[in-house]
Design a protein around this motif. Structure first.
Motif, PDB file in Angstrom:
ATOM      1  N   ASP B 398       0.749  -1.316   0.064  1.00  0.00           N
ATOM      2  CA  ASP B 398      -0.041  -0.101   0.009  1.00  0.00           C
ATOM      3  C   ASP B 398       0.981   1.187   0.021  1.00  0.00           C
ATOM      4  N   GLU B 400       0.305   4.424  -0.793  1.00  0.00           N
ATOM      5  CA  GLU B 400      -0.312   5.581   0.156  1.00  0.00           C
ATOM      6  C   GLU B 400       0.084   5.525   1.762  1.00  0.00           C
ATOM      7  N   ARG B 497       4.006   6.224  -6.847  1.00  0.00           N
ATOM      8  CA  ARG B 497       3.045   5.361  -7.715  1.00  0.00           C
ATOM      9  C   ARG B 497       3.846   5.249  -9.220  1.00  0.00           C
ATOM     10  N   GLU B 501       5.355   2.093 -11.087  1.00  0.00           N
ATOM     11  CA  GLU B 501       4.764   1.767 -12.357  1.00  0.00           C
ATOM     12  C   GLU B 501       5.999   1.238 -13.137  1.00  0.00           C
ATOM     13  N   PRO B 510      10.384  -8.091 -22.531  1.00  0.00           N
ATOM     14  CA  PRO B 510      10.484  -7.300 -23.612  1.00  0.00           C
ATOM     15  C   PRO B 510       9.477  -7.656 -24.922  1.00  0.00           C
ATOM     16  N   GLU B 512       6.533  -9.240 -24.620  1.00  0.00           N
ATOM     17  CA  GLU B 512       5.172  -8.808 -24.036  1.00  0.00           C
ATOM     18  C   GLU B 512       4.783  -7.497 -23.552  1.00  0.00           C
ATOM     19  N   ARG B 513       6.003  -6.422 -23.469  1.00  0.00           N
ATOM     20  CA  ARG B 513       5.946  -5.293 -23.193  1.00  0.00           C
ATOM     21  C   ARG B 513       5.328  -4.267 -24.359  1.00  0.00           C
ATOM     22  N   SER B 514       4.432  -3.483 -23.904  1.00  0.00           N
ATOM     23  CA  SER B 514       4.298  -2.325 -25.015  1.00  0.00           C
ATOM     24  C   SER B 514       4.196  -0.932 -24.147  1.00  0.00           C
ATOM     25  N   LEU B 516       2.589   1.304 -24.900  1.00  0.00           N
ATOM     26  CA  LEU B 516       1.347   2.033 -24.922  1.00  0.00           C
ATOM     27  C   LEU B 516       0.725   1.977 -23.430  1.00  0.00           C
ATOM     28  N   ARG B 517       1.376   0.998 -22.853  1.00  0.00           N
ATOM     29  CA  ARG B 517       0.807   0.900 -21.251  1.00  0.00           C
ATOM     30  C   ARG B 517       1.028   1.989 -20.428  1.00  0.00           C
ATOM     31  N   ASP B 519       0.832   5.067 -21.422  1.00  0.00           N
ATOM     32  CA  ASP B 519      -0.186   5.974 -21.860  1.00  0.00           C
ATOM     33  C   ASP B 519      -1.364   6.081 -20.561  1.00  0.00           C
ATOM     34  N   GLU B 520      -1.564   4.839 -20.162  1.00  0.00           N
ATOM     35  CA  GLU B 520      -2.463   4.780 -19.035  1.00  0.00           C
ATOM     36  C   GLU B 520      -2.237   5.798 -18.044  1.00  0.00           C
ATOM     37  N   GLU B 521      -1.030   5.590 -17.543  1.00  0.00           N
ATOM     38  CA  GLU B 521      -0.423   6.411 -16.335  1.00  0.00           C
ATOM     39  C   GLU B 521      -0.490   7.909 -16.865  1.00  0.00           C
ATOM     40  N   VAL B 523      -2.674   9.380 -18.677  1.00  0.00           N
ATOM     41  CA  VAL B 523      -4.105   9.674 -18.524  1.00  0.00           C
ATOM     42  C   VAL B 523      -4.389   9.914 -16.805  1.00  0.00           C
ATOM     43  N   VAL B 524      -3.917   9.107 -16.294  1.00  0.00           N
ATOM     44  CA  VAL B 524      -3.984   9.173 -14.807  1.00  0.00           C
ATOM     45  C   VAL B 524      -3.549  10.261 -13.990  1.00  0.00           C
TER      46      VAL B 524
END
Lengths: 82, 600
Positions: B398, B400, B497, B501, B510, B512-514, B516-517, B519-521, B523-524
């Motif tokens: 955790d 936080e 965080r 990440e 490598p 499996e890795r993209s 683009l993942r 990009d999620e962060e 946006v967050v």
């Protein structure tokens, strides 16, 4: 979904490719990107399912929305290059 | 005032040459032959360097996965390139960049020792038996036509052809020189027999190779003199042994600008060649018998001493490999004890050295590794700047909760640490990138080097933003300041965080890795940034924080956003897919700054 930017980038890519400065994208390359994104979508769904903390759940849901947006973009790209 | 040996070598060589020219015109011909031969070697090396835009490196990467493979690679490449020097320099460069292991490097050098003996076969079997200059002329003419072409590979082909032409021409002049020399002076009167002869001629062979920096040149000179009957077979054998010892000079010189691994390789090369020479000298009589036996099997005439010398050269190098191969790991252990790995100084570049800017692949890989080194230093500084510890953070369930409980200040001088561990390294990266891109490199390598330089710039910007954030983040979280403490802990948690990440992203396979993942962060962090700003406005209205605290916080929130954005963008560019087409796809799909604000 910001497709106009994606379309702009695709045009830039075509210009670079014509100048011989970019590698040709084949449908298989886009498929590979979609496979990775769909695998990520599945992982996120499982993680959301097992999360109780609201703030974390919200963040994961937002990530899921982004991944789905990227999948839509990739499918659009597939049509464009196909 | 001190004088080095180097200061004296050049005038002595020039004096010897001038005296030789004055005494004998044949000597002029032999010396010119050696000079043309060495010039041909340089052209050949330059030609092969032009092919090193990925082709050579890709083979090297695959060919060094085991000791037998490394050995075979050394034999084959040296046979093709006819230069163990070039193979040594490539190996040192790759070892310095961390692309291959010391074990693989030693394997290649052992193989190169055997590969270089093919030169003696070519000269003895072909160069001495046919009019080699007839081949030199067309090669030179064709080579020069190619040299003037724009294409890098055609130019490389030109240098290789012209280099071969000069090699052949050099051999021709040496042969001619010795042929006419024997009519005026009989050099065999200086021949020495017995143990003294062996030692003296071994030393001459070593010295000649050190001066010419080419065992190949010494061997050609020896074969030419032997063919003309100017030296005895026994003395020629000793010269060949000496040439093997002298050839280690190239690796020693090459290792001067290399890191400790390059120096270890040069020492291994020296140890191997000295041990081989010692064994060859000790077993000279049985070795001669073995050479005679092999020569009779393969149909070499008993009086064909030039070919027998080539057989000897191969036999004693093969013997050296057979003896040293089982001792390789022990040899490495001894060398590692002699040349220690320098104590890790985080402020100094680990992978960028002059030895790696020889080849495109080493440039790219060394840059990649050094940028990662910079990132590691930056993560340490950012976490400590936020009063967190990396090991706790990366293991936390955790984040936080960890941030809330991490209230003690991590005491260190952030400005001093920045100067030591970030700025020094960043300057080295920028300097290396500028130096590397000033060379003739493939466009994709240049683009990647620039991209990595930009990645390091982003990392530096993230660290600078941490320096600004640290004061208030420490002030408001060490002790309770009500809502302000929660606000600053929120910023610390968000940054922590993102660090986690990126750390988790790095650990993904490598394949499996993209990217683009990430990009999620993005946006967050955009969403959280806007949420925080709206929240602070509400807090001011409700008088939960003062306007002055709110203004400071908004500034700090900007710094926090900058840290996260720069780190994520840096990671996105660093982990670009190695498949160029897939990387293009990801770039087209990637979210831009405007997009990240619209996805909710």
């Amino acid at each position: 979904m910001g497709l106009s930017k994606t379309a702009e980038k695709l045009d830039e890519y075509y210009a670079r490719m014509e100048a011989g400065k970019a590698t040709k994208i084949k449908p298989g390359h886009v498929e590979k990107a979609i496979t990775k994104l769909e695998s990520r979508e599945r992982d996120l769904l499982i993680e959301i399912e097992g999360t109780r903390k609201t703030s974390k759940k919200e963040r994961l849901e937002q990530k899921l929305a982004t991944t789905r947006d990227l999948i839509s973009r990739a499918k659009w790209l597939m049509k464009e290059i196909g | 005032m001190t004088f080095s040996t180097k200061t004296f070598i050049l005038p002595v060589i020039i004096l010897l040459l001038i005296s030789g020219f004055w005494v004998s015109t044949e000597f002029q011909e032999i010396a010119a032959g050696v000079a043309i031969f060495l010039f041909g070697m340089l052209m050949l090396e330059d030609g092969f360097r032009l092919f090193s835009g990925g082709f050579l490196e890709r083979i090297l990467e695959r060919a060094t996965r085991s000791v037998p493979r490394s050995l075979a690679f050394g034999v084959v490449t040296t046979t093709i390139m006819q230069s163990s020097s070039l193979v040594s320099v490539i190996t040192i460069s790759f070892l310095s960049a961390g692309l291959i292991s010391l074990l693989a490097g030693i394997g290649i050098i052992f193989g190169a020792n055997l590969g270089t003996t093919t030169g003696a076969w070519l000269v003895a079997g072909f160069g001495m038996k046919v009019n080699i200059s007839a081949y030199a002329m067309p090669l030179l003419a064709l080579g020069v036509v190619f040299v003037f072409q724009k294409s890098k590979y055609l130019k490389g082909t030109g240098y290789v052809l012209a280099g071969l032409g000069f090699l052949f021409l050099g051999i021709h002049y040496m042969k001619e020189g010795f042929e006419t020399f024997k009519d005026t002076i009989d050099l065999t009167q200086f021949a020495l027999g017995g143990l003294l002869g062996l030692i003296v001629y071994t030393l001459i062979g070593t010295l000649a190779t050190v001066v010419m920096q080419s065992s190949h040149a010494t061997m050609v000179l020896t074969i030419s003199a032997l063919a003309a009957g100017q030296i005895t077979y026994d003395n020629a054998l000793a010269l060949a042994i000496g040439a093997n010892v002298g050839t280690t000079i190239t690796a020693i010189i090459g290792s001067l600008t290399a890191n400790y691994q390059g120096k270890r390789l040069a020492l291994a090369h020296l140890a191997f060649n000295i041990a081989t020479a010692a064994v060859a000298l000790a077993l000279i009589s049985p070795l001669r018998d073995v050479v005679d036996l092999i020569s009779s099997w393969v149909g070499i005439a008993p009086d064909d001493f030039t070919l027998k010398l080539a057989v000897f050269h191969t036999v004693f190098n093969a013997l050296g490999i057979a003896l040293m191969l089982p001792l390789m790991r022990r040899l490495i252990a001894v060398i590692e004890r002699i040349i220690h790995e320098p104590k890790r100084d985080l402020s100094q570049p680990k992978f960028l050295s002059e030895a790696v800017d020889e080849f495109p692949a080493t440039i790219e890989i060394a840059m990649q590794k050094e940028v990662l080194h910079l990132y590691d230093n930056a993560v340490e500084l950012i976490t400590h700047g936020l009063n967190l510890h990396r090991h706790e953070l990366f293991e936390a369930k955790d984040i936080e909760a960890l941030v809330k409980t991490s209230r003690s200040e991590v005491e260190f001088d952030i400005d001093e640490r920045y100067e030591q561990r970030i700025k020094t390294l960043y300057s080295a990266i920028v300097e290396f990138a500028t130096r590397a891109t000033g060379r003739e490199l493939p466009p994709d390598v240049v683009a990647r080097v620039y991209q990595l330089r930009d990645v390091s710039e982003r990392i530096v910007r993230a660290v600078k933003a941490t320096k600004h954030l640290r004061r208030n983040a420490t002030r408001y979280t060490q002790t309770q300041h009500g809502a302000t403490t929660d606000l600053y802990n929120g910023l610390r948690t968000q940054i922590a965080r993102i660090l986690v990440e990126i750390n988790q992203f790095e650990a993904i396979d490598p394949e499996e890795r993209s990217r683009l993942r990430l990009d999620e962060e993005l946006v967050v962090i955009d969403t959280e940034y806007h949420k925080t700003n709206s929240m602070i406005e509400t807090m001011i209205r409700e008088e939960r924080v003062t306007a002055s605290v709110a203004t400071s916080f908004l500034n700090d929130s900007n710094y926090a956003y900058k840290i996260m954005r720069e780190l994520l963008e840096a990671a996105r560019d660093y982990y670009t897919d190695r498949d160029d087409a897939l990387s293009e796809v990801e770039q087209i799909l990637a979210m831009e700054e405007d997009d990240t604000k619209t996805v909710t």
